[in-house]
Write a protein that holds these residues in place. Sequence first.
Motif, PDB file in Angstrom:
ATOM      1  N   ASP A 119      62.469 -15.266  20.835  1.00 22.15           N
ATOM      2  CA  ASP A 119      62.758 -13.880  20.462  1.00 22.15           C
ATOM      3  C   ASP A 119      62.865 -13.686  18.951  1.00 22.15           C
ATOM      4  N   VAL A 120      63.373 -14.679  18.254  1.00 18.31           N
ATOM      5  CA  VAL A 120      63.567 -14.625  16.794  1.00 18.31           C
ATOM      6  C   VAL A 120      63.278 -16.002  16.216  1.00 18.31           C
ATOM      7  N   LEU A 121      63.018 -16.054  14.904  1.00 21.86           N
ATOM      8  CA  LEU A 121      62.859 -17.331  14.213  1.00 21.86           C
ATOM      9  C   LEU A 121      64.189 -17.729  13.582  1.00 21.86           C
ATOM     10  N   VAL A 122      64.494 -19.017  13.631  1.00 22.16           N
ATOM     11  CA  VAL A 122      65.794 -19.505  13.166  1.00 22.16           C
ATOM     12  C   VAL A 122      65.587 -20.610  12.141  1.00 22.16           C
ATOM     13  N   TYR A 123      66.350 -20.548  11.047  1.00 26.53           N
ATOM     14  CA  TYR A 123      66.275 -21.592  10.019  1.00 26.53           C
ATOM     15  C   TYR A 123      67.645 -22.239   9.832  1.00 26.53           C
ATOM     16  N   ASP A 124      67.621 -23.517   9.497  1.00 25.96           N
ATOM     17  CA  ASP A 124      68.844 -24.241   9.125  1.00 25.96           C
ATOM     18  C   ASP A 124      68.993 -24.324   7.617  1.00 25.96           C
ATOM     19  N   THR A 125      67.852 -24.478   6.929  1.00 22.34           N
ATOM     20  CA  THR A 125      67.849 -24.521   5.471  1.00 22.34           C
ATOM     21  C   THR A 125      66.769 -23.592   4.946  1.00 22.34           C
ATOM     22  N   ALA A 126      66.941 -23.141   3.718  1.00 26.47           N
ATOM     23  CA  ALA A 126      66.004 -22.186   3.120  1.00 26.47           C
ATOM     24  C   ALA A 126      64.598 -22.753   2.997  1.00 26.47           C
ATOM     25  N   CYS A 127      64.480 -24.054   2.788  1.00 31.06           N
ATOM     26  CA  CYS A 127      63.160 -24.648   2.592  1.00 31.06           C
ATOM     27  C   CYS A 127      62.321 -24.617   3.860  1.00 31.06           C
ATOM     28  N   GLN A 128      62.920 -24.351   5.013  1.00 25.54           N
ATOM     29  CA  GLN A 128      62.172 -24.254   6.268  1.00 25.54           C
ATOM     30  C   GLN A 128      61.433 -22.921   6.418  1.00 25.54           C
ATOM     31  N   ILE A 129      61.877 -21.918   5.697  1.00 25.81           N
ATOM     32  CA  ILE A 129      61.374 -20.563   5.924  1.00 25.81           C
ATOM     33  C   ILE A 129      59.879 -20.415   5.621  1.00 25.81           C
ATOM     34  N   PRO A 130      59.341 -20.941   4.508  1.00 21.59           N
ATOM     35  CA  PRO A 130      57.895 -20.807   4.283  1.00 21.59           C
ATOM     36  C   PRO A 130      57.055 -21.400   5.417  1.00 21.59           C
ATOM     37  N   THR A 131      57.505 -22.504   5.984  1.00 16.39           N
ATOM     38  CA  THR A 131      56.768 -23.101   7.107  1.00 16.39           C
ATOM     39  C   THR A 131      56.821 -22.205   8.330  1.00 16.39           C
TER      40      THR A 131
ATOM     41  N   GLY B 229      61.202 -10.292  20.950  1.00 14.72           N
ATOM     42  CA  GLY B 229      62.421  -9.835  20.297  1.00 14.72           C
ATOM     43  C   GLY B 229      62.637  -8.349  20.458  1.00 14.72           C
ATOM     44  N   HIS B 230      61.550  -7.591  20.345  1.00 18.36           N
ATOM     45  CA  HIS B 230      61.656  -6.137  20.509  1.00 18.36           C
ATOM     46  C   HIS B 230      62.046  -5.785  21.939  1.00 18.36           C
ATOM     47  N   LYS B 231      61.449  -6.450  22.906  1.00 12.82           N
ATOM     48  CA  LYS B 231      61.771  -6.180  24.307  1.00 12.82           C
ATOM     49  C   LYS B 231      63.229  -6.514  24.605  1.00 12.82           C
ATOM     50  N   LYS B 232      63.703  -7.651  24.089  1.00 13.31           N
ATOM     51  CA  LYS B 232      65.091  -8.047  24.310  1.00 13.31           C
ATOM     52  C   LYS B 232      66.043  -7.027  23.682  1.00 13.31           C
ATOM     53  N   ALA B 233      65.714  -6.583  22.466  1.00 11.16           N
ATOM     54  CA  ALA B 233      66.562  -5.588  21.802  1.00 11.16           C
ATOM     55  C   ALA B 233      66.607  -4.283  22.591  1.00 11.16           C
ATOM     56  N   GLN B 234      65.440  -3.836  23.054  1.00  5.52           N
ATOM     57  CA  GLN B 234      65.364  -2.591  23.829  1.00  5.52           C
ATOM     58  C   GLN B 234      66.168  -2.669  25.118  1.00  5.52           C
ATOM     59  N   GLU B 235      66.053  -3.782  25.808  1.00  7.51           N
ATOM     60  CA  GLU B 235      66.648  -3.907  27.135  1.00  7.51           C
ATOM     61  C   GLU B 235      68.126  -4.283  27.097  1.00  7.51           C
TER      62      GLU B 235
END
Length: 352
Positions: free
Chosen positions: A278-290, A307-313
């Motif tokens: 549903d969403v992307l999750v990072y532990d450290t900032a350096c993971q975000i570009p990947t 993610g949009h469907k989960k938010a709506q429902e």
Amino acid sequence: MNTNKFTRLLVIGKRGGILQWYEHLIDAGESLNGVEVKGFALNHNNFYERAIKKIAGWISPCAKANITKKRLIRVLDNYKPQLIIIADLFYFSDDLISALITYRQDCFFTHWIGDFYTSEILHSKPLIHHFFFTDTALVNHAKSLGLDNSSYLPLAYNPRVFTPPETNKKRSNLLLFVGAWSKNRERIINDIDYPMLVIGKGWRKKLNRENHKVVSKNINQEELAKLYQEFNYVLNIINTENIKNGLNMRCFEAPGCKALLVTDDVKDLPYCYTENLDVLVYDTACQIPTLLASQNKKSQTATIENGHKKAQEMHTYKVRIQSIINISSLTNKHESLSEKSPTIINIYEVVT
């Protein structure tokens, strides 16, 4: 007290707050079938009341508080709500609590809190039937104070405001962050080697990367919703000053606009979303570009839709009101829930 069917609900809050919590709940009430929802703003309900309170405040703080109490009692007497939702953190005076407690037998009082609080909250213990908190750490703290009638209920979003764009106009691939400056946020963003737009108060001269653009100002809710519609990626970094385990409104508003939420790994996340589904999750900032690499575009599209469907429902304020109604009914019917509520009540199971 008959809680088999709550048909009259009163929302008590603050008009014009940063989160617009009060207004979002009133909006959600208009779409509830068979339930009438009215609001009472503790600060002011119209221009006339605002002016009267301002004048009274010059005379005496007690005079201003007395106006609020009298007007609230008048609403309770005339409207006769069966369920009250107090939204946001308020410490009520002993005088107001004494006045409200006379209605407790015929009305179920709930208090939904989303910020750190002190032991002063115990003053309202005789009044509130059930406490809800947007962060499990806040629930645990409440239970440590003896408020066993406490449960977790996360924030939500208003689909009238935060909605997908009407056209398929191409979105920006910059990583968007909107929020006030903090040392923690500055450290994380400076470690992100990816083009970004950062908007919020206090960011001027705080970032050192050339591919990070800064607009150092606050924006209103409508502007925020438009940005979420214009950008593919929205970064979330919790503000440790008011959140420990929980999710802020950004976590629901961005997916509501069909943007891809990139969020830090907070403890309450699994209660609301499935990581990478549903969403992307990072532990450290350096993971975000990947995470945002172009070769992941296909999986990103699926994540955005999920993610949009989960938010709506599951994560609208209408759903939250339904959950409060259902949990309040259960709490009243089953003494075990009232005396010692579990920290987590499955928000999906209680929704009708």
